[in-house]
Design an enzyme around this catalytic site. Structure first.
Site, PDB file in Angstrom:
ATOM      1  N   TYR A  23      52.812 -25.266  33.516  1.00 29.46           N
ATOM      2  CA  TYR A  23      53.672 -24.118  33.866  1.00 29.46           C
ATOM      3  C   TYR A  23      54.161 -24.234  35.307  1.00 29.46           C
ATOM      4  O   TYR A  23      55.343 -24.062  35.584  1.00 29.46           O
ATOM      5  CB  TYR A  23      52.869 -22.847  33.641  1.00 29.46           C
ATOM      6  CG  TYR A  23      53.439 -21.561  34.175  1.00 29.46           C
ATOM      7  CD1 TYR A  23      54.348 -20.810  33.435  1.00 29.46           C
ATOM      8  CD2 TYR A  23      53.032 -21.056  35.418  1.00 29.46           C
ATOM      9  CE1 TYR A  23      54.842 -19.610  33.918  1.00 29.46           C
ATOM     10  CE2 TYR A  23      53.523 -19.858  35.904  1.00 29.46           C
ATOM     11  CZ  TYR A  23      54.433 -19.133  35.152  1.00 29.46           C
ATOM     12  OH  TYR A  23      54.920 -17.942  35.632  1.00 29.46           O
TER      13      TYR A  23
ATOM     14  N   LYS B 262      57.903 -24.397  36.948  1.00 28.90           N
ATOM     15  CA  LYS B 262      58.397 -23.390  37.893  1.00 28.90           C
ATOM     16  C   LYS B 262      58.838 -24.016  39.214  1.00 28.90           C
ATOM     17  O   LYS B 262      59.733 -23.512  39.889  1.00 28.90           O
ATOM     18  CB  LYS B 262      57.329 -22.316  38.114  1.00 28.90           C
ATOM     19  CG  LYS B 262      57.090 -21.434  36.885  1.00 28.90           C
ATOM     20  CD  LYS B 262      58.329 -20.611  36.549  1.00 28.90           C
ATOM     21  CE  LYS B 262      58.095 -19.614  35.445  1.00 28.90           C
ATOM     22  NZ  LYS B 262      59.286 -18.779  35.183  1.00 28.90           N
TER      23      LYS B 262
HETATM   24  N1  LIG Z   1      53.326 -11.582  35.353  1.00 27.91           N
HETATM   25  C1  LIG Z   1      53.080 -12.317  36.434  1.00 27.91           C
HETATM   26  O1  LIG Z   1      52.052 -12.136  37.100  1.00 27.91           O
HETATM   27  C2  LIG Z   1      54.052 -13.379  36.851  1.00 27.91           C
HETATM   28  C3  LIG Z   1      53.714 -14.133  37.988  1.00 27.91           C
HETATM   29  C4  LIG Z   1      54.597 -15.123  38.411  1.00 27.91           C
HETATM   30  C5  LIG Z   1      55.776 -15.335  37.730  1.00 27.91           C
HETATM   31  N2  LIG Z   1      56.069 -14.591  36.626  1.00 27.91           N
HETATM   32  C6  LIG Z   1      57.340 -14.876  35.942  1.00 27.91           C
HETATM   33  O2  LIG Z   1      58.033 -13.664  35.708  1.00 27.91           O
HETATM   34  C7  LIG Z   1      58.781 -13.770  34.494  1.00 27.91           C
HETATM   35  C8  LIG Z   1      58.436 -12.638  33.562  1.00 27.91           C
HETATM   36  O3  LIG Z   1      57.057 -12.707  33.241  1.00 27.91           O
HETATM   37  P1  LIG Z   1      56.297 -11.529  32.479  1.00 27.91           P
HETATM   38  O4  LIG Z   1      55.003 -11.385  33.166  1.00 27.91           O
HETATM   39  O5  LIG Z   1      57.174 -10.359  32.295  1.00 27.91           O
HETATM   40  O6  LIG Z   1      56.024 -12.258  31.069  1.00 27.91           O
HETATM   41  P2  LIG Z   1      55.681 -11.632  29.642  1.00 27.91           P
HETATM   42  O7  LIG Z   1      54.915 -12.702  28.939  1.00 27.91           O
HETATM   43  O8  LIG Z   1      55.067 -10.293  29.786  1.00 27.91           O
HETATM   44  O9  LIG Z   1      57.111 -11.485  28.967  1.00 27.91           O
HETATM   45  C9  LIG Z   1      57.879 -12.633  28.724  1.00 27.91           C
HETATM   46  C10 LIG Z   1      58.945 -12.317  27.696  1.00 27.91           C
HETATM   47  O10 LIG Z   1      59.673 -13.545  27.483  1.00 27.91           O
HETATM   48  C11 LIG Z   1      59.820 -13.728  26.101  1.00 27.91           C
HETATM   49  N3  LIG Z   1      59.918 -15.159  25.781  1.00 27.91           N
HETATM   50  C12 LIG Z   1      58.945 -16.095  25.943  1.00 27.91           C
HETATM   51  N4  LIG Z   1      59.379 -17.261  25.455  1.00 27.91           N
HETATM   52  C13 LIG Z   1      60.635 -17.063  24.993  1.00 27.91           C
HETATM   53  C14 LIG Z   1      61.575 -17.900  24.358  1.00 27.91           C
HETATM   54  N5  LIG Z   1      61.289 -19.172  24.035  1.00 27.91           N
HETATM   55  N6  LIG Z   1      62.788 -17.396  24.023  1.00 27.91           N
HETATM   56  C15 LIG Z   1      63.075 -16.094  24.282  1.00 27.91           C
HETATM   57  N7  LIG Z   1      62.205 -15.246  24.859  1.00 27.91           N
HETATM   58  C16 LIG Z   1      60.996 -15.726  25.205  1.00 27.91           C
HETATM   59  C17 LIG Z   1      58.561 -13.121  25.485  1.00 27.91           C
HETATM   60  O11 LIG Z   1      58.742 -12.819  24.098  1.00 27.91           O
HETATM   61  C18 LIG Z   1      58.355 -11.889  26.343  1.00 27.91           C
HETATM   62  O12 LIG Z   1      59.048 -10.765  25.840  1.00 27.91           O
HETATM   63  C19 LIG Z   1      58.466 -15.155  33.925  1.00 27.91           C
HETATM   64  O13 LIG Z   1      59.484 -16.059  34.296  1.00 27.91           O
HETATM   65  C20 LIG Z   1      57.158 -15.519  34.593  1.00 27.91           C
HETATM   66  O14 LIG Z   1      56.969 -16.908  34.659  1.00 27.91           O
HETATM   67  C21 LIG Z   1      55.230 -13.614  36.162  1.00 27.91           C
END
Ligand SMILES: NC(=O)c1ccc[n+]([C@@H]2O[C@H](COP(=O)([O-])OP(=O)(O)OC[C@H]3O[C@@H](n4cnc5c(N)ncnc54)[C@H](O)[C@@H]3O)[C@@H](O)[C@H]2O)c1
Length: 257
Positions: free
Chosen positions: A163, A167
């Protein structure tokens, strides 16, 4: 007369494509964009989830649910064209969706690698390019906002080896898009969240591991999805007209750069 302050100024009736709109930060972003007056195309592979978000917005025909799996990279360009044909010129792409598999280094398979690089990096390229080319053709001086993770800088935490590689690629690649599209007036930026209270944060981690990470943040808490959505709205608004190629750290000081 001075205009009243409005974070989402310039977004009224603009079309915004939000990925990951069924849950977490993507859902919060879709709701925030709609409340700023944008017309939102809500994309997610979770069709039921994305329709639930659409219902929350009150489906008055202003918004569109796009049930789509970003791992189908060949279908991204036609999907983007179809979305623009249905909704009108896209002003902003908020590309939030990603996938994370936490696992020990020695257990990583080629399938894990292909899935995470495919969704998080390859799909980001084709999504950015498909939207960017439509913006250039339409003369839209729009906005592209991608998502990385603070782990791109500090390395994998809790088994996110593949991952974080994806990123890191997002940060480098988005800078290339910012250079190339800047001359067309299209601004490309990347948001770098710290620990945010969503399913992705908790999946595959013990409560103790989540708590230890939370304690390491000077604010002593996780961020909420809405605290990221606000930054996306700002970057898509007219206020952010001189921000391009930036990686914006939204981690509550857990990571400082
Ligand atoms: N939550 C954290 O602590 C965190 C930390 C660093 C970065 N991020 C980044 O923030 C962003 C949002 O993360 P989040 O925590 O809301 O994630 P989450 O897992 O809660 O939600 C992700 C959403 O993306 C959708 N998704 C995943 N794969 C997909 C695909 N192949 N096609 C279409 N939709 C797809 C999922 O169905 C889900 O609704 C991401 O890019 C993640 O890498 C999150």
């Amino acid at each position: 007369m001075t205009e009243p302050w409005n974070l989402g100024a310039g977004l009224e009736d603009r079309v915004v494509l939000v990925t990951g709109a069924a849950a977490g930060i993507g859902k919060a972003t879709a709701l925030a964009m709609a409340s700023a007056g944008a017309r939102v195309a809500l994309l997610d592979r979770d069709g039921d989830g994305v329709h639930a978000t659409l219902d929350e917005l009150g489906d008055d025909g202003r918004h569109l649910a796009v049930s789509f799996d970003l791992s189908n990279t060949r279908a991204i360009e036609p999907m983007v064209k179809d979305t623009a044909a249905k909704m009108g010129d896209i002003w902003a792409l908020a590309h939030v969706a990603a996938v994370l598999r936490r696992q020990p280094l020695e257990e990583v398979t080629e399938e894990d690698w292909d899935l995470q690089l495919g969704v998080n990096l390859k799909a980001t390229f084709f999504l950015n390019r498909s939207v960017g080319e439509l913006m250039i053709a339409a003369g839209t001086q729009g906005r592209i906002i991608n998502f990385t993770s603070g782990s791109f800088l500090v390395g994998p935490l809790a088994g996110s080896h593949v991952y974080v590689a994806s990123k890191g690629g997002v940060v480098s690649m988005a800078r290339g898009f910012a250079r190339t599209y800047g001359k067309h007036g299209i601004l490309v930026n990347t948001i770098s969240p710290g620990q945010i209270d969503t399913a992705m944060q908790h999946d595959g981690q013990s409560p103790e591991s989540v708590a230890a990470a939370t304690e390491s943040c000077p604010l002593g808490r996780m961020g909420q999805p809405e605290e990221l959505a606000a930054v996306v709205v700002f970057l898509a608004s007219k206020h952010a007209s001189f921000i391009n190629g930036a990686t914006i750290n939204v981690s509550g000081g857990a990571i400082m750069y």
